[in-house]
Design a protein around this motif. Sequence first.
Motif, mmCIF file in Angstrom:
data_model
loop_
_atom_site.group_PDB
_atom_site.id
_atom_site.type_symbol
_atom_site.label_atom_id
_atom_site.label_comp_id
_atom_site.label_asym_id
_atom_site.label_seq_id
_atom_site.Cartn_x
_atom_site.Cartn_y
_atom_site.Cartn_z
ATOM 1 N N ALA A 47 27.444 46.769 46.366
ATOM 2 C CA ALA A 47 28.318 47.121 45.246
ATOM 3 C C ALA A 47 29.807 46.903 45.525
ATOM 4 O O ALA A 47 30.520 46.339 44.689
ATOM 5 C CB ALA A 47 28.060 48.569 44.819
ATOM 6 N N TYR A 50 31.244 43.441 44.841
ATOM 7 C CA TYR A 50 31.311 42.961 43.458
ATOM 8 C C TYR A 50 32.533 43.508 42.713
ATOM 9 O O TYR A 50 32.783 43.115 41.576
ATOM 10 C CB TYR A 50 30.050 43.354 42.690
ATOM 11 C CG TYR A 50 28.825 42.546 43.049
ATOM 12 C CD1 TYR A 50 28.539 41.343 42.404
ATOM 13 C CD2 TYR A 50 27.931 42.985 44.024
ATOM 14 C CE1 TYR A 50 27.412 40.605 42.730
ATOM 15 C CE2 TYR A 50 26.795 42.250 44.347
ATOM 16 C CZ TYR A 50 26.551 41.060 43.694
ATOM 17 O OH TYR A 50 25.429 40.334 44.018
ATOM 18 N N VAL A 51 33.256 44.449 43.327
ATOM 19 C CA VAL A 51 34.416 45.051 42.681
ATOM 20 C C VAL A 51 35.628 44.143 42.884
ATOM 21 O O VAL A 51 35.921 43.714 44.000
ATOM 22 C CB VAL A 51 34.696 46.456 43.255
ATOM 23 C CG1 VAL A 51 35.931 47.061 42.605
ATOM 24 C CG2 VAL A 51 33.479 47.354 43.057
ATOM 25 N N PHE A 218 35.215 46.409 37.409
ATOM 26 C CA PHE A 218 33.865 46.835 37.760
ATOM 27 C C PHE A 218 32.775 46.153 36.936
ATOM 28 O O PHE A 218 31.589 46.492 37.083
ATOM 29 C CB PHE A 218 33.750 48.354 37.593
ATOM 30 C CG PHE A 218 34.792 49.126 38.348
ATOM 31 C CD1 PHE A 218 34.683 49.317 39.715
ATOM 32 C CD2 PHE A 218 35.903 49.638 37.691
ATOM 33 C CE1 PHE A 218 35.648 50.027 40.412
ATOM 34 C CE2 PHE A 218 36.877 50.344 38.383
ATOM 35 C CZ PHE A 218 36.749 50.533 39.748
ATOM 36 N N MET A 221 30.277 44.262 39.080
ATOM 37 C CA MET A 221 29.559 45.223 39.903
ATOM 38 C C MET A 221 28.494 45.947 39.087
ATOM 39 O O MET A 221 27.339 46.084 39.523
ATOM 40 C CB MET A 221 30.538 46.224 40.513
ATOM 41 C CG MET A 221 29.888 47.216 41.480
ATOM 42 S SD MET A 221 29.295 48.727 40.663
ATOM 43 C CE MET A 221 30.848 49.529 40.298
#
Length: 250
Positions: A47, A50-51, A218, A221
């Motif tokens: 995670a 992906y930010v 985000f 994400m």
Amino acid sequence: MPSESPREDDAQELLASMTTLRRQARAARQAYWLPLLLFGVLIAAAAPLYVESAEPPALRAGSDGPVLTGLGGGFLEKSTALGWYWLAALVGGYLAGLAWYRWHGRRAGVQTPTRAYVIAGIAGTLVGLALPVVLEFLLFNTSAPVSGGTSWLTGPLLGLANRGMLPHLVIAVGLAVLAHLERSRGLWVVVGLYTVVLVAVNAWFQVSDLQPGDLTRFSFMLAAMLPAPVLLIGGGLTLAAAKKQHNGYA
């Protein structure tokens, strides 16, 4: 009506016993809860990669990282790190699954043949490394009839690859092979739900007319994390059922 002979009764009892033993052996050898939980955790652990550091534009030019990082997604800011992560996570995850099934098989006395599962996972990873290059070539460097005739497939697949979700597809293929090997309807249900979520997430990106400001730090994400709960919940329920069944046999 004449009653059944003792020989017929014995044959029916033997058939029933064999059916029960076959069902118990199949249940004992099934251990797919660990691959489900493992890949669910691996998706969740990715995670932070992906930010984005800032709100991304609606469309970012693809990055020119090494071929070995092709699993990381061209639209993502941390695509190179994500590519290395998924290369290690996919190869390690499938090899860990092979080791797990061998250990479980020795313990249970029966073992699911998982060589095809591991081969499918490793081959899928290798295909995933080359697929973005092939898709870009078909979409941008071929004649109009070829690119136009294949755009219905190359476009969505390239979008999925550029968002760093090609590893999710590799996981789906591997789990589908495992469901076939395990002959498990439950695992097929999990694979089906996982695939539906994966397709729905990427279809939203394909049909949405995204403009600058529509995506947040985000967005990528959240898209990448949505399929993970399917694996985690499916793995957790399967583990609970396996423990209950084991206690029932004990």
